[in-house]
Enzyme design. Sequence first.
Site, mmCIF file in Angstrom:
data_model
loop_
_atom_site.group_PDB
_atom_site.id
_atom_site.type_symbol
_atom_site.label_atom_id
_atom_site.label_comp_id
_atom_site.label_asym_id
_atom_site.label_seq_id
_atom_site.Cartn_x
_atom_site.Cartn_y
_atom_site.Cartn_z
ATOM 1 N N ASN A 167 -8.777 3.514 -7.477
ATOM 2 C CA ASN A 167 -8.063 2.525 -8.282
ATOM 3 C C ASN A 167 -8.949 1.289 -8.379
ATOM 4 O O ASN A 167 -9.045 0.523 -7.423
ATOM 5 C CB ASN A 167 -6.717 2.197 -7.613
ATOM 6 C CG ASN A 167 -5.963 1.114 -8.372
ATOM 7 O OD1 ASN A 167 -6.385 0.707 -9.459
ATOM 8 N ND2 ASN A 167 -4.859 0.660 -7.806
ATOM 9 N N LYS A 211 -8.493 -1.222 -10.201
ATOM 10 C CA LYS A 211 -7.679 -2.420 -10.472
ATOM 11 C C LYS A 211 -8.316 -3.238 -11.614
ATOM 12 O O LYS A 211 -8.788 -2.655 -12.594
ATOM 13 C CB LYS A 211 -7.498 -3.227 -9.184
ATOM 14 C CG LYS A 211 -6.971 -2.343 -8.041
ATOM 15 C CD LYS A 211 -6.524 -3.091 -6.824
ATOM 16 C CE LYS A 211 -5.995 -2.107 -5.789
ATOM 17 N NZ LYS A 211 -5.413 -2.738 -4.607
ATOM 18 N N HIS A 219 2.496 0.852 -8.997
ATOM 19 C CA HIS A 219 1.649 0.277 -7.953
ATOM 20 C C HIS A 219 2.299 -1.009 -7.432
ATOM 21 O O HIS A 219 2.922 -1.756 -8.195
ATOM 22 C CB HIS A 219 0.245 -0.007 -8.490
ATOM 23 C CG HIS A 219 -0.720 -0.323 -7.386
ATOM 24 N ND1 HIS A 219 -0.772 -1.577 -6.816
ATOM 25 C CD2 HIS A 219 -1.594 0.442 -6.717
ATOM 26 C CE1 HIS A 219 -1.678 -1.558 -5.834
ATOM 27 N NE2 HIS A 219 -2.184 -0.339 -5.758
ATOM 28 N N GLU A 266 1.203 -3.808 -6.773
ATOM 29 C CA GLU A 266 0.807 -5.044 -7.455
ATOM 30 C C GLU A 266 1.600 -5.221 -8.756
ATOM 31 O O GLU A 266 1.918 -6.341 -9.147
ATOM 32 C CB GLU A 266 -0.712 -5.033 -7.697
ATOM 33 C CG GLU A 266 -1.460 -5.271 -6.383
ATOM 34 C CD GLU A 266 -2.756 -4.517 -6.232
ATOM 35 O OE1 GLU A 266 -3.307 -4.031 -7.230
ATOM 36 O OE2 GLU A 266 -3.217 -4.394 -5.072
ATOM 37 N N GLU A 296 1.628 3.763 0.080
ATOM 38 C CA GLU A 296 0.758 2.599 0.303
ATOM 39 C C GLU A 296 1.571 1.475 0.950
ATOM 40 O O GLU A 296 2.275 0.734 0.240
ATOM 41 C CB GLU A 296 0.195 2.084 -1.026
ATOM 42 C CG GLU A 296 -0.670 3.081 -1.770
ATOM 43 C CD GLU A 296 -1.623 2.391 -2.740
ATOM 44 O OE1 GLU A 296 -2.831 2.572 -2.580
ATOM 45 O OE2 GLU A 296 -1.169 1.659 -3.630
ATOM 46 N N GLY A 315 -5.871 -4.007 0.883
ATOM 47 C CA GLY A 315 -6.904 -5.029 0.746
ATOM 48 C C GLY A 315 -7.179 -5.838 1.999
ATOM 49 O O GLY A 315 -7.876 -6.841 1.946
ATOM 50 N N SER A 350 -6.426 0.224 2.556
ATOM 51 C CA SER A 350 -7.604 0.019 3.395
ATOM 52 C C SER A 350 -8.188 1.328 3.929
ATOM 53 O O SER A 350 -8.686 1.384 5.056
ATOM 54 C CB SER A 350 -7.289 -0.954 4.535
ATOM 55 O OG SER A 350 -6.958 -2.220 4.003
HETATM 56 P P1 13P Z 1 -7.401 -1.035 -0.768
HETATM 57 O O1 13P Z 1 -8.036 0.317 -0.547
HETATM 58 O O2 13P Z 1 -8.345 -2.072 -1.267
HETATM 59 O O3 13P Z 1 -6.586 -1.470 0.411
HETATM 60 O O4 13P Z 1 -6.345 -0.843 -1.981
HETATM 61 C C1 13P Z 1 -5.431 0.181 -1.896
HETATM 62 C C2 13P Z 1 -4.731 0.291 -3.195
HETATM 63 O O5 13P Z 1 -3.967 -0.579 -3.566
HETATM 64 C C3 13P Z 1 -5.039 1.462 -4.013
HETATM 65 O O6 13P Z 1 -4.121 1.592 -5.037
#
Ligand code: 13P
Length: 259
Positions: free
Chosen positions: A7, A9, A97, A99, A169, A175, A216
């Site tokens: 992803n 983003k 997601h 976010e 997740e 992150g 992560s």
């Molecule tokens: P990270 O791997 O940066 O923690 O992000 C995970 C994520 O949100 C994947 O969709």
Amino acid sequence: MRYLIANWKMQLSEPESESLARGVVQRWAGEGASADGVSVVLCPSHLALERVASITKGTPVALGAQDAFWMDKGAYTGEISPVTLRELGAEYCLVGHSERREFLGETDEMVNRKTLALLKHGIVPVICVGETRAEREAGKRNAVVIDQVRAALDGVSLVGAQTVVVAYEPRWVIGTGKAVTPDDAAEMHHLIISALHDLLGADVAERQTAVIYGGSADSSNLAAFLAMPGISGTLVGGASLKQDEFAAMARITADAARA
Ligand code: 13P
């Protein structure tokens, strides 16, 4: 099937997306890694989909989108139709997601409509679920996550080869560089798999769904996650932006598929 889903983003420009996609495709083919039993998927921003598609087409690397709208066409300013995604070659699409849930007000009902629309157009929805830190601390992890899974799959019955991927997740580790422990993730995966069995029937759930971990994940912890029962892969943010790191994760995923 084992999954390694990147992803990206809103982290990369179009040229950066193109260059990273080229690197991933070359490395994944160059490793001599067998694609059998492994799906490596790249989810660039919408605007980079066409460029990345031109690179992944005809390779063992698949294309995914980060979001889709639930209608095929109409007066929906700024939205992207699953029909367009399909035309661009997307085989997967993230839905819900954290976010988007946090910053764009995406609700369980919207996630459900998107899931149904993607399945209708032959795109595999990658349904993202997960609890906040406050929810976990209040002892609500299981209830929150299972409610999200149930809501997303309301009215869904998988026909033919339709497939659903659920990505667990935990929102509070995304992150941060600090994943939950593999045991912790496996416990949640077990509950999600039970819910999928309830919702879709054991046979369909076994054959046509997968549950993957995100938050992560990187090459240092991936093997431990993949060794846990019920964890079929990872959804990767930060580590997917580094070519060497992602190539290492692809190798580890292939090893797990062969084991
Ligand atoms: P990270 O791997 O940066 O923690 O992000 C995970 C994520 O949100 C994947 O969709």
